[in-house]
Enzyme design. Structure first.
Site, PDB file in Angstrom:
ATOM      1  N   TYR A  54     -17.709 -15.175  28.633  1.00  0.00           N
ATOM      2  CA  TYR A  54     -18.635 -14.047  28.720  1.00  0.00           C
ATOM      3  C   TYR A  54     -18.897 -13.489  27.318  1.00  0.00           C
ATOM      4  O   TYR A  54     -17.979 -13.029  26.628  1.00  0.00           O
ATOM      5  CB  TYR A  54     -18.084 -12.940  29.643  1.00  0.00           C
ATOM      6  CG  TYR A  54     -17.942 -13.359  31.099  1.00  0.00           C
ATOM      7  CD1 TYR A  54     -18.482 -14.556  31.583  1.00  0.00           C
ATOM      8  CD2 TYR A  54     -17.269 -12.553  32.012  1.00  0.00           C
ATOM      9  CE1 TYR A  54     -18.346 -14.937  32.903  1.00  0.00           C
ATOM     10  CE2 TYR A  54     -17.130 -12.923  33.342  1.00  0.00           C
ATOM     11  CZ  TYR A  54     -17.676 -14.122  33.775  1.00  0.00           C
ATOM     12  OH  TYR A  54     -17.538 -14.491  35.100  1.00  0.00           O
ATOM     13  N   GLN A 181     -12.706 -18.412  43.114  1.00  0.00           N
ATOM     14  CA  GLN A 181     -13.741 -17.402  42.831  1.00  0.00           C
ATOM     15  C   GLN A 181     -15.119 -18.024  43.045  1.00  0.00           C
ATOM     16  O   GLN A 181     -15.672 -18.633  42.136  1.00  0.00           O
ATOM     17  CB  GLN A 181     -13.610 -16.842  41.417  1.00  0.00           C
ATOM     18  CG  GLN A 181     -14.567 -15.668  41.233  1.00  0.00           C
ATOM     19  CD  GLN A 181     -14.344 -14.860  39.978  1.00  0.00           C
ATOM     20  OE1 GLN A 181     -15.260 -14.663  39.206  1.00  0.00           O
ATOM     21  NE2 GLN A 181     -13.129 -14.375  39.777  1.00  0.00           N
ATOM     22  N   ARG A 231     -31.869  -7.379  34.696  1.00  0.00           N
ATOM     23  CA  ARG A 231     -31.233  -8.634  34.283  1.00  0.00           C
ATOM     24  C   ARG A 231     -32.240  -9.776  34.153  1.00  0.00           C
ATOM     25  O   ARG A 231     -32.173 -10.577  33.242  1.00  0.00           O
ATOM     26  CB  ARG A 231     -30.134  -9.016  35.285  1.00  0.00           C
ATOM     27  CG  ARG A 231     -29.433 -10.311  34.937  1.00  0.00           C
ATOM     28  CD  ARG A 231     -28.308 -10.662  35.897  1.00  0.00           C
ATOM     29  NE  ARG A 231     -27.187  -9.743  35.802  1.00  0.00           N
ATOM     30  CZ  ARG A 231     -26.038  -9.888  36.462  1.00  0.00           C
ATOM     31  NH1 ARG A 231     -25.872 -10.942  37.257  1.00  0.00           N
ATOM     32  NH2 ARG A 231     -25.066  -9.010  36.333  1.00  0.00           N
TER      33      ARG A 231
HETATM   34  P1  NDP Z   1     -24.297  -8.698  41.242  1.00  0.00           P
HETATM   35  O1  NDP Z   1     -24.916  -9.793  42.014  1.00  0.00           O
HETATM   36  O2  NDP Z   1     -23.817  -7.520  42.003  1.00  0.00           O
HETATM   37  O3  NDP Z   1     -25.338  -8.260  40.107  1.00  0.00           O
HETATM   38  C1  NDP Z   1     -25.050  -7.166  39.286  1.00  0.00           C
HETATM   39  C2  NDP Z   1     -26.324  -6.698  38.597  1.00  0.00           C
HETATM   40  O4  NDP Z   1     -27.266  -6.213  39.571  1.00  0.00           O
HETATM   41  C3  NDP Z   1     -26.061  -5.521  37.681  1.00  0.00           C
HETATM   42  O5  NDP Z   1     -25.595  -5.916  36.425  1.00  0.00           O
HETATM   43  C4  NDP Z   1     -27.415  -4.845  37.658  1.00  0.00           C
HETATM   44  O6  NDP Z   1     -28.263  -5.567  36.777  1.00  0.00           O
HETATM   45  C5  NDP Z   1     -27.882  -5.022  39.101  1.00  0.00           C
HETATM   46  N1  NDP Z   1     -27.396  -3.913  39.955  1.00  0.00           N
HETATM   47  C6  NDP Z   1     -26.140  -3.705  40.417  1.00  0.00           C
HETATM   48  N2  NDP Z   1     -26.066  -2.598  41.160  1.00  0.00           N
HETATM   49  C7  NDP Z   1     -27.305  -2.075  41.191  1.00  0.00           C
HETATM   50  C8  NDP Z   1     -27.857  -0.938  41.801  1.00  0.00           C
HETATM   51  N3  NDP Z   1     -27.108  -0.122  42.536  1.00  0.00           N
HETATM   52  N4  NDP Z   1     -29.175  -0.690  41.638  1.00  0.00           N
HETATM   53  C9  NDP Z   1     -29.951  -1.528  40.886  1.00  0.00           C
HETATM   54  N5  NDP Z   1     -29.483  -2.621  40.272  1.00  0.00           N
HETATM   55  C10 NDP Z   1     -28.163  -2.905  40.416  1.00  0.00           C
HETATM   56  O7  NDP Z   1     -23.002  -9.200  40.457  1.00  0.00           O
HETATM   57  P2  NDP Z   1     -22.845 -10.140  39.158  1.00  0.00           P
HETATM   58  O8  NDP Z   1     -23.792 -11.274  39.214  1.00  0.00           O
HETATM   59  O9  NDP Z   1     -22.838  -9.278  37.959  1.00  0.00           O
HETATM   60  O10 NDP Z   1     -21.388 -10.699  39.421  1.00  0.00           O
HETATM   61  C11 NDP Z   1     -20.290  -9.790  39.522  1.00  0.00           C
HETATM   62  C12 NDP Z   1     -19.113 -10.314  38.736  1.00  0.00           C
HETATM   63  O11 NDP Z   1     -18.688 -11.558  39.273  1.00  0.00           O
HETATM   64  C13 NDP Z   1     -19.393 -10.637  37.264  1.00  0.00           C
HETATM   65  O12 NDP Z   1     -19.392  -9.496  36.446  1.00  0.00           O
HETATM   66  C14 NDP Z   1     -18.248 -11.575  36.949  1.00  0.00           C
HETATM   67  O13 NDP Z   1     -17.081 -10.838  36.724  1.00  0.00           O
HETATM   68  C15 NDP Z   1     -18.141 -12.375  38.253  1.00  0.00           C
HETATM   69  N6  NDP Z   1     -18.882 -13.658  38.152  1.00  0.00           N
HETATM   70  C16 NDP Z   1     -18.142 -14.813  38.218  1.00  0.00           C
HETATM   71  C17 NDP Z   1     -18.757 -16.036  38.125  1.00  0.00           C
HETATM   72  C18 NDP Z   1     -17.934 -17.278  38.206  1.00  0.00           C
HETATM   73  O14 NDP Z   1     -18.459 -18.380  37.953  1.00  0.00           O
HETATM   74  N7  NDP Z   1     -16.658 -17.195  38.531  1.00  0.00           N
HETATM   75  C19 NDP Z   1     -20.218 -16.173  37.939  1.00  0.00           C
HETATM   76  C20 NDP Z   1     -20.905 -14.895  37.917  1.00  0.00           C
HETATM   77  C21 NDP Z   1     -20.240 -13.701  38.045  1.00  0.00           C
HETATM   78  P3  NDP Z   1     -29.446  -4.894  35.891  1.00  0.00           P
HETATM   79  O15 NDP Z   1     -29.228  -3.426  35.836  1.00  0.00           O
HETATM   80  O16 NDP Z   1     -29.335  -5.547  34.567  1.00  0.00           O
HETATM   81  O17 NDP Z   1     -30.718  -5.274  36.563  1.00  0.00           O
END
Ligand code: NDP
Length: 323
Positions: A54, A181, A231
């Site tokens: 990351y 995960q 994003r």
């Molecule tokens: P989500 O699918 O929940 O996306 C999160 C993103 O959605 C935020 O950064 C924001 O982006 C938007 N968001 C979240 N809440 C809200 C809201 N209430 N209102 C509006 N927009 C919102 O989760 P992630 O894809 O971030 O994944 C979560 C975690 O999982 C990661 O941080 C990581 O730790 C893990 N992960 C692990 C992976 C693996 O291969 N093992 C791969 C991917 C993630 P924005 O504001 O920029 O639009």
């Protein structure tokens, strides 16, 4: 907060946790990271997810600094790292993968960046077809024996690969993987619901699931186009935007629109319904939340309180909406 056992194991993780993919360094600096971590911890979150890859290690550096400043007792929270991709844009052959060399080096580097003596959870971020499974399992086992890792697991491995890791661990008397995960949300379900079913049953594996909101699509924020500060507009994430603009992406928006109508009726927002839906799966140990703002995180943490509203009748309606 609700706490769930990591599969059959004794560790209890908060049902909602917080991760830093995309956000830390790109959207969230050290000060905001501290505010997000504090909002999560105050709500009962005890698991913070990270990875060597990351922001090329910067995400772990930011999290480590924030955790140090916050100064909570080390035995009250868990932190993870993941090894495979390396922490450089163009890693050399020894700086990536699941060889013994990289697993051990990457662990030491993550410990330094996160400023901790041990990782509570350590994941093999992807399978490595160029390293024998025996080598990977033994390297993880050694880190566990050295006290540098408490629980090791996999991320996005096939059930067959995980089964092979368990077989090696059993025959060689090594520590088996305790958790996976995988991605899990209304759009990506097959692996968690079907492929992994024998893993929960036969090996008691836990699951810490990622992208519960499909990168934000399941909040409904993309229903009328791509907001500038989202994003899908970030440099480096064009692949996500292209996926969103594909035929499948358009189908997803159509599903989200129906899903949003159900959320409105239930008196919660679309994202909260999407997160609560993930929590309904009893094999999910923890739903890892992502957020670029404290307000998003607070909103998402609120999902837990709505869980009782997801009755069997509501779940059936969601199933129909998802097609
Ligand atoms: P989500 O699918 O929940 O996306 C999160 C993103 O959605 C935020 O950064 C924001 O982006 C938007 N968001 C979240 N809440 C809200 C809201 N209430 N209102 C509006 N927009 C919102 O989760 P992630 O894809 O971030 O994944 C979560 C975690 O999982 C990661 O941080 C990581 O730790 C893990 N992960 C692990 C992976 C693996 O291969 N093992 C791969 C991917 C993630 P924005 O504001 O920029 O639009």
């Amino acid at each position: 907060m609700e706490y769930r056992r990591l599969g059959k194991w004794g560790l209890k993780l908060s049902a909602l946790s917080f991760g830093s993919w995309v956000t830390f360094q790109n959207q969230v600096d050290g000060k905001l990271a501290e505010q997000c971590l504090a909002a999560a911890y105050d709500a009962g979150v005890n698991f913070f997810d990270n990875a060597e890859a990351y922001a090329n290690g910067e995400s772990e550096r930011i999290m480590g600094g924030a955790l140090r400043n916050l100064g909570w007792p080390r035995d009250s929270w868990c932190v993870s790292s993941k090894v495979f991709f390396g922490c450089k844009a163009d890693p050399k052959p020894t700086q990536k993968g699941l060889s013994r060399k990289h697993i051990l080096e990457a662990c030491h580097q993550a410990l330094a960046r996160l400023q901790v003596d041990y990782l509570d959870l350590y994941f093999c971020h992807r399978p490595d077809p160029e390293t024998p499974i025996e080598e990977t399992v033994r390297s993880m086992h050694d880190l566990v024996r050295q006290g540098k890792v408490l629980y090791w697991g996999t991320s996005e491995w096939t059930a067959q690969e995980i089964t092979a890791a368990h077989a090696v661990a059993r025959s060689e008397h090594l520590t088996p993987p305790s958790m996976e995960q995988p991605q899990y949300n209304l759009f990506v379900r097959a692996r968690v619901e079907q492929e992994y079913a024998p893993l929960y049953r036969d090996y008691g594996m836990g699951a810490t699931i990622w992208s519960p909101l499909a990168s934000g699509v399941l909040t409904g924020k993309y229903n009328d186009g791509i907001p500038a500060d989202s994003r899908l507009n970030l440099p480096g994430y064009e692949w996500l935007r292209e996926r969103h603009q594909s035929e499948e992406g358009r189908r997803r928006i159509w599903v989200v629109q129906k899903f949003s109508a159900i959320a409105r009726e239930l008196g919660m927002n679309t994202g909260q319904l999407a997160i609560a839906w993930c929590l309904k799966n009893p094999n999910v140990t923890s739903v890892i939340l992502g957020a670029s703002r404290v307000q998003q995180l607070r909103e998402n943490l609120g999902a837990l309180a709505y869980l009782p509203r997801l009755t069997p009748a509501v779940m059936a309606r969601i199933e129909t909406a998802a097609g």
